[in-house]
Design a protein around this motif. Structure first.
Motif, PDB file in Angstrom:
ATOM      1  N   VAL A 178      -5.161 -25.684  -9.097  1.00 46.50           N
ATOM      2  CA  VAL A 178      -5.028 -27.133  -8.983  1.00 46.50           C
ATOM      3  C   VAL A 178      -4.680 -27.716 -10.346  1.00 46.50           C
ATOM      4  CG1 VAL A 178      -6.303 -29.275  -8.632  1.00 46.50           C
ATOM      5  CG2 VAL A 178      -6.580 -27.405  -7.029  1.00 46.50           C
ATOM      6  N   TRP A 179      -3.627 -28.510 -10.375  1.00 41.74           N
ATOM      7  CA  TRP A 179      -3.226 -29.207 -11.595  1.00 41.74           C
ATOM      8  C   TRP A 179      -3.635 -30.666 -11.499  1.00 41.74           C
ATOM      9  CZ3 TRP A 179      -0.944 -26.651 -15.650  1.00 41.74           C
ATOM     10  CH2 TRP A 179      -0.443 -25.366 -15.382  1.00 41.74           C
ATOM     11  N   ASP A 198      -8.856 -22.900 -11.441  1.00 34.67           N
ATOM     12  CA  ASP A 198      -8.687 -21.769 -10.521  1.00 34.67           C
ATOM     13  C   ASP A 198      -9.751 -21.847  -9.447  1.00 34.67           C
ATOM     14  OD1 ASP A 198      -6.454 -20.371 -11.661  1.00 34.67           O
ATOM     15  OD2 ASP A 198      -7.758 -19.842 -13.333  1.00 34.67           O
ATOM     16  N   LEU A 199      -9.310 -21.964  -8.195  1.00 33.12           N
ATOM     17  CA  LEU A 199     -10.206 -22.136  -7.057  1.00 33.12           C
ATOM     18  C   LEU A 199      -9.788 -21.197  -5.938  1.00 33.12           C
ATOM     19  CD1 LEU A 199     -10.133 -26.043  -7.105  1.00 33.12           C
ATOM     20  CD2 LEU A 199     -12.046 -24.630  -7.836  1.00 33.12           C
ATOM     21  N   PRO A 200     -10.595 -21.093  -4.890  1.00 30.33           N
ATOM     22  CA  PRO A 200     -10.153 -20.329  -3.724  1.00 30.33           C
ATOM     23  C   PRO A 200      -8.916 -20.980  -3.103  1.00 30.33           C
ATOM     24  CG  PRO A 200     -12.518 -20.729  -3.655  1.00 30.33           C
ATOM     25  CD  PRO A 200     -11.973 -21.578  -4.769  1.00 30.33           C
ATOM     26  N   THR A 204      -6.040 -23.409   3.368  1.00 26.01           N
ATOM     27  CA  THR A 204      -6.580 -22.953   4.649  1.00 26.01           C
ATOM     28  C   THR A 204      -7.453 -23.996   5.335  1.00 26.01           C
ATOM     29  OG1 THR A 204      -8.493 -21.934   3.558  1.00 26.01           O
ATOM     30  CG2 THR A 204      -6.551 -20.553   3.887  1.00 26.01           C
ATOM     31  N   ASP A 205      -7.797 -25.081   4.611  1.00 23.90           N
ATOM     32  CA  ASP A 205      -8.686 -26.087   5.185  1.00 23.90           C
ATOM     33  C   ASP A 205      -8.513 -27.398   4.426  1.00 23.90           C
ATOM     34  OD1 ASP A 205     -10.567 -27.253   6.793  1.00 23.90           O
ATOM     35  OD2 ASP A 205     -12.185 -25.852   6.299  1.00 23.90           O
ATOM     36  N   TYR A 206      -9.194 -28.442   4.906  1.00 21.64           N
ATOM     37  CA  TYR A 206      -9.188 -29.730   4.231  1.00 21.64           C
ATOM     38  C   TYR A 206     -10.174 -29.711   3.073  1.00 21.64           C
ATOM     39  CZ  TYR A 206      -6.434 -31.931   7.915  1.00 21.64           C
ATOM     40  OH  TYR A 206      -5.417 -32.276   8.776  1.00 21.64           O
ATOM     41  N   HIS A 207      -9.793 -30.411   1.994  1.00 23.70           N
ATOM     42  CA  HIS A 207     -10.659 -30.574   0.840  1.00 23.70           C
ATOM     43  C   HIS A 207     -10.535 -32.009   0.338  1.00 23.70           C
ATOM     44  CE1 HIS A 207     -11.380 -26.237   0.494  1.00 23.70           C
ATOM     45  NE2 HIS A 207     -10.096 -26.094   0.772  1.00 23.70           N
TER      46      HIS A 207
END
Length: 218
Positions: A178-179, A198-200, A204-207
């Motif tokens: 994520v930037w 750096d994240l998963p 694949t889903d809402y965040h």
């Protein structure tokens, strides 16, 4: 959702699916900051106000849940814009923006349009609603795929290139990075400050993505 506010906006070779806030996708809120309560006047549990004194208290002042189609023209602009800045390669088409099932859906297609090989979609709040300071959150699900650049931005309301606050951008081929970036110009010199997290896999889903914007920091 915006909590508190006054002056900035979100959007984006690469193909861009964008949301520009002069401001907001999945749903958004703007919240105003409320001064911390004194010991003599504890914070009351009014609608939209947090009681926990260990967190910042906020009051919702603008909210969009995308629960009605089409988009409210009093709140949103749907762009019809051949956007080739930098390496971008798409035409933002109104037909690629859909509201259904409580979601704003931006579609990207491989098709020639206005001299570009792809089409995508973008919405802004320019001329409709302007935010300055407060807490801004957007719940969104991003797409995966090489060349995709989904983004949620704040553009300045003065029509200038800078300042610009990029709440969140990802590259479709790197869905776990994520930037967040602040672009600015001081004495005609361009600069930027950014953070890379750096994240998963975020596709694949809402965040929920957001910022807390104060006069002295973001």
């Amino acid at each position: 959702t915006f909590r508190q506010g006054d002056g900035m906006n979100v959007l984006s070779g690469t193909i861009c699916a964008s949301m520009a806030l002069f401001c907001l996708a999945g749903g958004g809120t703007y919240m105003d900051y409320l001064p911390p309560p004194s010991s003599e006047s504890p914070l009351v549990n009014n609608e939209g106000v947090l009681e926990d004194h260990n967190t910042m208290p906020w009051k919702i002042v603008w909210n969009e849940e995308f629960d009605q189609a089409p988009l409210d023209p009093a709140r949103w602009n749907v762009l019809d814009d051949p956007y080739g800045y930098g390496n971008r390669s798409q035409h933002y088409k109104p037909e690629n923006v859909e509201v259904s099932e409580g979601n704003l859906k931006i579609h990207t297609k491989k098709e020639m349009s206005q001299g570009f090989p792809y089409t995508s979609g973008a919405v802004t709040t320019k001329g409709k609603v302007v935010f300055k300071y407060g807490k801004l959150e957007v719940r969104a699900k991003f797409p995966a795929g090489t060349g995709l650049l989904p983004a949620i931005w704040l553009w300045n309301n003065a029509g200038k290139a800078f300042p610009e606050i990029d709440i969140v951008e990802i590259l479709g081929q790197q869905p776990g990075q994520v930037w967040s970036t602040i672009h600015y110009e001081v004495n005609r010199i361009y600069g930027k400050d950014y953070n890379l997290s750096d994240l998963p896999n975020l596709t694949t889903d809402y965040h929920t993505f957001g910022i807390e914007w104060y006069p002295e920091k973001i």
